[in-house]
Design a protein around this motif. Structure first.
Motif, mmCIF file in Angstrom:
data_model
loop_
_atom_site.group_PDB
_atom_site.id
_atom_site.type_symbol
_atom_site.label_atom_id
_atom_site.label_comp_id
_atom_site.label_asym_id
_atom_site.label_seq_id
_atom_site.Cartn_x
_atom_site.Cartn_y
_atom_site.Cartn_z
ATOM 1 N N SER A 2 52.999 37.651 28.509
ATOM 2 C CA SER A 2 53.085 36.425 29.294
ATOM 3 C C SER A 2 51.835 36.255 30.147
ATOM 4 N N ILE A 3 51.530 35.001 30.423
ATOM 5 C CA ILE A 3 50.311 34.720 31.189
ATOM 6 C C ILE A 3 50.418 35.280 32.613
ATOM 7 N N TRP A 4 51.624 35.291 33.187
ATOM 8 C CA TRP A 4 51.764 35.822 34.544
ATOM 9 C C TRP A 4 51.512 37.323 34.562
ATOM 10 N N LEU A 5 51.848 38.029 33.467
ATOM 11 C CA LEU A 5 51.547 39.460 33.386
ATOM 12 C C LEU A 5 50.038 39.685 33.269
ATOM 13 N N SER A 6 49.343 38.768 32.614
ATOM 14 C CA SER A 6 47.884 38.872 32.533
ATOM 15 C C SER A 6 47.256 38.734 33.911
ATOM 16 N N TRP A 7 47.779 37.789 34.698
ATOM 17 C CA TRP A 7 47.286 37.628 36.080
ATOM 18 C C TRP A 7 47.536 38.914 36.871
ATOM 19 N N LEU A 8 48.716 39.492 36.748
ATOM 20 C CA LEU A 8 49.038 40.723 37.487
ATOM 21 C C LEU A 8 48.202 41.909 36.998
ATOM 22 N N ALA A 9 47.938 41.968 35.689
ATOM 23 C CA ALA A 9 47.093 43.049 35.164
ATOM 24 C C ALA A 9 45.676 42.942 35.738
ATOM 25 N N ALA A 39 52.142 31.446 40.529
ATOM 26 C CA ALA A 39 52.092 30.067 40.046
ATOM 27 C C ALA A 39 52.467 30.004 38.567
ATOM 28 N N ALA A 40 52.024 30.976 37.765
ATOM 29 C CA ALA A 40 52.373 31.016 36.350
ATOM 30 C C ALA A 40 53.863 31.255 36.167
ATOM 31 N N LEU A 41 54.412 32.125 37.002
ATOM 32 C CA LEU A 41 55.851 32.426 36.933
ATOM 33 C C LEU A 41 56.681 31.200 37.272
ATOM 34 N N LEU A 42 56.155 30.354 38.155
ATOM 35 C CA LEU A 42 56.865 29.133 38.543
ATOM 36 C C LEU A 42 56.644 27.998 37.545
ATOM 37 N N GLY A 43 55.831 28.230 36.498
ATOM 38 C CA GLY A 43 55.662 27.250 35.446
ATOM 39 C C GLY A 43 54.527 26.275 35.646
ATOM 40 N N ALA A 44 53.572 26.589 36.481
ATOM 41 C CA ALA A 44 52.435 25.699 36.703
ATOM 42 C C ALA A 44 51.506 25.733 35.492
ATOM 43 N N SER A 45 50.723 24.693 35.349
ATOM 44 C CA SER A 45 49.769 24.643 34.237
ATOM 45 C C SER A 45 48.657 25.670 34.474
ATOM 46 N N SER A 47 45.433 25.299 34.538
ATOM 47 C CA SER A 47 44.417 24.854 35.491
ATOM 48 C C SER A 47 44.920 24.975 36.927
ATOM 49 N N LEU A 48 46.204 24.666 37.163
ATOM 50 C CA LEU A 48 46.762 24.813 38.510
ATOM 51 C C LEU A 48 46.844 26.286 38.908
ATOM 52 N N GLN A 49 47.147 27.151 37.959
ATOM 53 C CA GLN A 49 47.172 28.594 38.241
ATOM 54 C C GLN A 49 45.791 29.079 38.691
ATOM 55 N N ALA A 50 44.766 28.630 37.972
ATOM 56 C CA ALA A 50 43.403 29.036 38.317
ATOM 57 C C ALA A 50 42.987 28.485 39.673
ATOM 58 N N ILE A 51 43.393 27.247 39.975
ATOM 59 C CA ILE A 51 43.063 26.653 41.275
ATOM 60 C C ILE A 51 43.753 27.420 42.391
ATOM 61 N N VAL A 52 45.040 27.748 42.198
ATOM 62 C CA VAL A 52 45.787 28.503 43.218
ATOM 63 C C VAL A 52 45.149 29.873 43.423
ATOM 64 N N ALA A 53 44.859 30.576 42.325
ATOM 65 C CA ALA A 53 44.260 31.911 42.433
ATOM 66 C C ALA A 53 42.902 31.844 43.135
ATOM 67 N N GLY A 54 42.087 30.880 42.762
ATOM 68 C CA GLY A 54 40.768 30.748 43.382
ATOM 69 C C GLY A 54 40.848 30.373 44.843
ATOM 70 N N ALA A 55 41.722 29.413 45.161
ATOM 71 C CA ALA A 55 41.834 28.961 46.554
ATOM 72 C C ALA A 55 42.348 30.079 47.461
ATOM 73 N N VAL A 56 43.382 30.786 47.019
ATOM 74 C CA VAL A 56 43.917 31.880 47.843
ATOM 75 C C VAL A 56 42.892 33.006 47.966
ATOM 76 N N GLY A 57 42.195 33.325 46.878
ATOM 77 C CA GLY A 57 41.169 34.367 46.936
ATOM 78 C C GLY A 57 40.044 34.019 47.890
ATOM 79 N N VAL A 58 39.587 32.768 47.831
ATOM 80 C CA VAL A 58 38.501 32.331 48.720
ATOM 81 C C VAL A 58 38.974 32.308 50.176
ATOM 82 N N LEU A 59 40.181 31.794 50.415
ATOM 83 C CA LEU A 59 40.713 31.764 51.785
ATOM 84 C C LEU A 59 40.900 33.173 52.345
#
Length: 139
Positions: A2-9, A39-45, A47-59
């Motif tokens: 799953s894509i959310w597992l890829s994010w966690l890995a 975000a992936a677990l919640l079913g976001a697209s 591009s939205l997953q990447a935006i969330v990950a980038g925004a939280v990482g930068v903040l």
């Protein structure tokens, strides 16, 4: 997988790298990747997953950079907890144009006057160490 597992890995890989480097910046980016997994677990697209990950990482990285953790609290050259020579006394027999050479702890050291100190023969207190130079003040 799953894509959310890829994010966690990816976040786990950054956590491991952070342990080897000792900085907290990779940890902040790993937190961003974990939010991407959420975000992936919640079913976001994607591009939205990447935006969330980038925004939280930068903040998170920006907040860490502005925190006390990222900055040294004191100047190590003047901190007695870092260098036990700070506060010790030395005797300077002769000054030449605001500089001198003295034997301290079995070695020859260059000595310079600190702020407001007057060049006179006698005892001085070490207030700072810059390389092989002792910066002193009047006792």
């Amino acid at each position: 997988m799953s894509i959310w597992l890829s994010w966690l890995a990816a976040a786990g890989l950054l956590l491991i790298l952070e342990l080897f480097t000792g900085t907290f910046y990779l940890l902040m980016i790993a937190i961003g990747l974990a939010f991407g997994a959420l975000a992936a677990l919640l079913g976001a697209s994607m591009s939205l997953q990447a935006i969330v990950a980038g925004a939280v990482g930068v903040l998170a990285t920006g907040m860490l950079h502005r925190s006390r953790i990222a900055r040294p609290r004191t100047n190590p050259a003047r901190d007695r907890n870092v260098n036990l020579d700070i506060g010790q006394h030395i005797t300077v027999p002769v000054w030449e144009q605001g500089k001198a050479r003295v034997k301290y702890r079995g070695a020859m050291w260059d000595v310079e006057l600190g702020q407001g100190a007057a060049p006179h023969p006698g005892d001085f207190k070490i207030v700072e160490i810059q390389g092989s130079r002792l910066i002193v003040s009047d006792s």
